[in-house]
Design a protein around this motif. Structure first.
Motif, PDB file in Angstrom:
ATOM      1  N   ASN A   7       0.760  -1.257  -0.093  1.00  0.00           N
ATOM      2  CA  ASN A   7       0.148   0.012  -0.107  1.00  0.00           C
ATOM      3  C   ASN A   7       0.849   1.179  -0.115  1.00  0.00           C
ATOM      4  N   ASN A   8       2.186   1.219  -0.044  1.00  0.00           N
ATOM      5  CA  ASN A   8       3.097   2.305   0.113  1.00  0.00           C
ATOM      6  C   ASN A   8       2.762   3.520  -0.966  1.00  0.00           C
ATOM      7  N   ASN A   9       2.234   3.104  -2.316  1.00  0.00           N
ATOM      8  CA  ASN A   9       2.337   3.978  -3.401  1.00  0.00           C
ATOM      9  C   ASN A   9       0.878   4.316  -3.247  1.00  0.00           C
ATOM     10  N   LYS A  10      -0.032   4.046  -2.418  1.00  0.00           N
ATOM     11  CA  LYS A  10      -1.466   4.300  -2.674  1.00  0.00           C
ATOM     12  C   LYS A  10      -1.892   5.533  -1.867  1.00  0.00           C
ATOM     13  N   SER A  26      -7.367   8.970   8.825  1.00  0.00           N
ATOM     14  CA  SER A  26      -5.928   9.198   8.432  1.00  0.00           C
ATOM     15  C   SER A  26      -5.134   8.388   9.128  1.00  0.00           C
ATOM     16  N   GLN A  27      -5.022   8.440  10.366  1.00  0.00           N
ATOM     17  CA  GLN A  27      -4.113   7.423  11.339  1.00  0.00           C
ATOM     18  C   GLN A  27      -4.465   5.891  11.117  1.00  0.00           C
ATOM     19  N   GLU A  28      -5.680   5.726  10.822  1.00  0.00           N
ATOM     20  CA  GLU A  28      -5.703   4.284  10.579  1.00  0.00           C
ATOM     21  C   GLU A  28      -5.181   3.678   9.479  1.00  0.00           C
ATOM     22  N   LEU A  29      -5.691   4.685   8.554  1.00  0.00           N
ATOM     23  CA  LEU A  29      -5.083   4.046   6.898  1.00  0.00           C
ATOM     24  C   LEU A  29      -3.543   4.135   6.951  1.00  0.00           C
ATOM     25  N   GLU A  30      -2.972   5.060   7.619  1.00  0.00           N
ATOM     26  CA  GLU A  30      -1.410   5.221   7.488  1.00  0.00           C
ATOM     27  C   GLU A  30      -0.813   4.070   8.272  1.00  0.00           C
ATOM     28  N   LEU A  31      -1.484   3.405   9.373  1.00  0.00           N
ATOM     29  CA  LEU A  31      -0.914   2.109  10.088  1.00  0.00           C
ATOM     30  C   LEU A  31      -0.954   0.875   8.819  1.00  0.00           C
ATOM     31  N   PHE A  32      -1.644   1.312   7.966  1.00  0.00           N
ATOM     32  CA  PHE A  32      -1.713   0.154   6.865  1.00  0.00           C
ATOM     33  C   PHE A  32      -0.845   0.593   5.455  1.00  0.00           C
ATOM     34  N   GLY A  98     -26.219   7.515  -3.806  1.00  0.00           N
ATOM     35  CA  GLY A  98     -24.799   7.225  -3.852  1.00  0.00           C
ATOM     36  C   GLY A  98     -24.290   6.296  -4.868  1.00  0.00           C
ATOM     37  N   LEU A  99     -25.109   5.118  -4.816  1.00  0.00           N
ATOM     38  CA  LEU A  99     -24.647   4.100  -5.865  1.00  0.00           C
ATOM     39  C   LEU A  99     -24.950   4.307  -7.165  1.00  0.00           C
ATOM     40  N   GLU A 100     -26.228   4.935  -7.328  1.00  0.00           N
ATOM     41  CA  GLU A 100     -26.508   5.335  -8.735  1.00  0.00           C
ATOM     42  C   GLU A 100     -25.498   6.271  -9.424  1.00  0.00           C
ATOM     43  N   LEU A 101     -25.204   7.287  -8.541  1.00  0.00           N
ATOM     44  CA  LEU A 101     -23.972   8.256  -9.168  1.00  0.00           C
ATOM     45  C   LEU A 101     -22.889   7.515  -9.486  1.00  0.00           C
ATOM     46  N   GLY A 102     -22.523   6.253  -8.785  1.00  0.00           N
ATOM     47  CA  GLY A 102     -21.335   5.802  -9.070  1.00  0.00           C
ATOM     48  C   GLY A 102     -20.233   5.225  -7.906  1.00  0.00           C
ATOM     49  N   ALA A 103     -20.534   5.561  -6.681  1.00  0.00           N
ATOM     50  CA  ALA A 103     -19.952   5.472  -5.702  1.00  0.00           C
ATOM     51  C   ALA A 103     -19.639   3.814  -5.567  1.00  0.00           C
ATOM     52  N   ASP A 104     -18.563   3.585  -4.958  1.00  0.00           N
ATOM     53  CA  ASP A 104     -18.115   2.102  -4.854  1.00  0.00           C
ATOM     54  C   ASP A 104     -18.701   1.531  -3.462  1.00  0.00           C
ATOM     55  N   ASP A 105     -18.851   2.209  -2.660  1.00  0.00           N
ATOM     56  CA  ASP A 105     -19.246   1.777  -1.173  1.00  0.00           C
ATOM     57  C   ASP A 105     -19.857   3.051  -0.426  1.00  0.00           C
ATOM     58  N   TYR A 106     -20.466   2.487   0.643  1.00  0.00           N
ATOM     59  CA  TYR A 106     -21.373   3.494   1.370  1.00  0.00           C
ATOM     60  C   TYR A 106     -21.179   3.071   2.915  1.00  0.00           C
ATOM     61  N   ILE A 107     -20.553   3.805   3.754  1.00  0.00           N
ATOM     62  CA  ILE A 107     -20.257   3.332   5.003  1.00  0.00           C
ATOM     63  C   ILE A 107     -20.887   4.423   5.823  1.00  0.00           C
ATOM     64  N   VAL A 108     -21.613   3.867   6.957  1.00  0.00           N
ATOM     65  CA  VAL A 108     -22.534   4.796   7.758  1.00  0.00           C
ATOM     66  C   VAL A 108     -21.766   5.234   8.978  1.00  0.00           C
ATOM     67  N   LYS A 109     -21.691   6.373   9.427  1.00  0.00           N
ATOM     68  CA  LYS A 109     -21.334   6.845  10.721  1.00  0.00           C
ATOM     69  C   LYS A 109     -22.203   6.276  11.946  1.00  0.00           C
ATOM     70  N   PRO A 110     -21.847   6.173  13.209  1.00  0.00           N
ATOM     71  CA  PRO A 110     -20.630   5.938  13.554  1.00  0.00           C
ATOM     72  C   PRO A 110     -19.927   4.471  12.923  1.00  0.00           C
ATOM     73  N   PHE A 111     -18.727   4.501  12.771  1.00  0.00           N
ATOM     74  CA  PHE A 111     -18.187   3.350  11.876  1.00  0.00           C
ATOM     75  C   PHE A 111     -17.033   2.654  12.656  1.00  0.00           C
ATOM     76  N   ILE A 112     -16.787   1.376  12.421  1.00  0.00           N
ATOM     77  CA  ILE A 112     -15.488   0.769  12.953  1.00  0.00           C
ATOM     78  C   ILE A 112     -14.275   0.954  12.190  1.00  0.00           C
ATOM     79  N   PRO A 113     -13.371   1.691  12.562  1.00  0.00           N
ATOM     80  CA  PRO A 113     -12.071   2.149  11.748  1.00  0.00           C
ATOM     81  C   PRO A 113     -11.553   0.762  11.112  1.00  0.00           C
ATOM     82  N   ARG A 114     -11.345  -0.331  11.852  1.00  0.00           N
ATOM     83  CA  ARG A 114     -10.887  -1.368  11.072  1.00  0.00           C
ATOM     84  C   ARG A 114     -11.650  -1.993   9.901  1.00  0.00           C
ATOM     85  N   GLU A 115     -13.005  -1.797  10.136  1.00  0.00           N
ATOM     86  CA  GLU A 115     -13.685  -2.374   8.864  1.00  0.00           C
ATOM     87  C   GLU A 115     -13.432  -1.267   7.799  1.00  0.00           C
TER      88      GLU A 115
END
Length: 240
Positions: A7-10, A26-32, A98-115
């Motif tokens: 994931n280094n170049n993503k 940001s912190q959670e994604l940077e851990l990965f 959101g999906l009709e407009l072309g989004a790939d995923d829809y996550i509802v807050k509150p959310f689990i960062p690892r998910e």
């Protein structure tokens, strides 16, 4: 090689007016191993995207300067980037739109960062898999009196009427065009993950049908094989 190294170049853009959400994601994604930039307005993000498109944009719908749905539409129509909606709006109409407009995923807050990270990983893999198969196609395809130019995402009818496909619509159509008269499952069309909603593939297929069928409600070119998938019923010729 670990997933973190891969994931280094993503690059991921997080667009949310809540600074604590931006920091958490940001912190959670940077851990990965992801590189992350955060933006608090759609305008800021739009400038950055034109300069350096990321692999994925994670977008809140409640932006201070525009409705996040407007930004989702702009990205899906004009850029080859993955789009994930991260929103407190939990209504079915918002999710479907959101999906009709072309989004790939829809996550509802509150959310689990690892998910959220797991879904980002899944989307990155799916985009990589579809990138080779569909987005690099340079030939035009003729079928059912239509001509499709993947290089410009342009569909032209026999009467010369043109329509532009989004990158998500292109992914679906190219896969069907490369396997005419063959039933393709939802997994084959959407990759390893069809998203969290059963309707996601149906919504996107509906958008494609509106652009290629004379009567989208009674399609003849792309037919549904219930319980199995979809089939392109016509012959296809590829032109160099």
């Amino acid at each position: 090689m670990s997933e973190t190294t891969l994931n280094n170049n993503k690059m991921i853009y997080v667009i949310d007016d809540e600074s604590d959400i931006c920091q958490l994601v940001s912190q959670e994604l940077e851990l990965f191993g992801y590189s992350v930039r955060t933006f608090t307005t759609g305008t800021q993000a739009g400038h950055a995207i034109r300069t350096r498109p990321p692999e994925i944009c994670i977008i809140d719908l409640g932006l201070p300067d525009m409705d996040g749905m407007e930004l989702v539409k702009q990205l899906c129509d004009k850029h080859n980037v993955g789009v994930m909606i991260l929103s407190g709006r939990n209504s079915v109409p918002d999710k479907v739109l959101g999906l009709e407009l072309g989004a790939d995923d829809y996550i509802v807050k509150p959310f689990i960062p690892r998910e959220l990270v797991a879904r980002v990983n899944s989307l990155v893999r799916r985009l990589e898999n579809t990138g080779t198969d569909t987005r690099s196609e340079t030939r035009s395809a003729s079928f059912a009196g239509l001509c499709y130019e993947p290089s410009t995402l342009t569909l032209t009818t026999a009467d010369g009427i043109q329509a532009e496909l989004s990158s998500a619509e292109n992914d679906l159509l190219i896969k069907l065009l490369k396997a005419p008269k063959t039933i393709l499952s939802r997994d084959q069309l959407m990759g390893e993950s069809a998203g969290p909603f059963d309707r996601s593939i149906d919504v996107r297929m509906s958008r494609v049908r509106k652009k290629i069928e004379l009567d989208p409600k009674n399609p003849e070119i792309i037919k549904t094989i219930y319980g199995v998938g979809y089939i392109l019923t016509t012959d296809v010729s590829w032109n160099s």
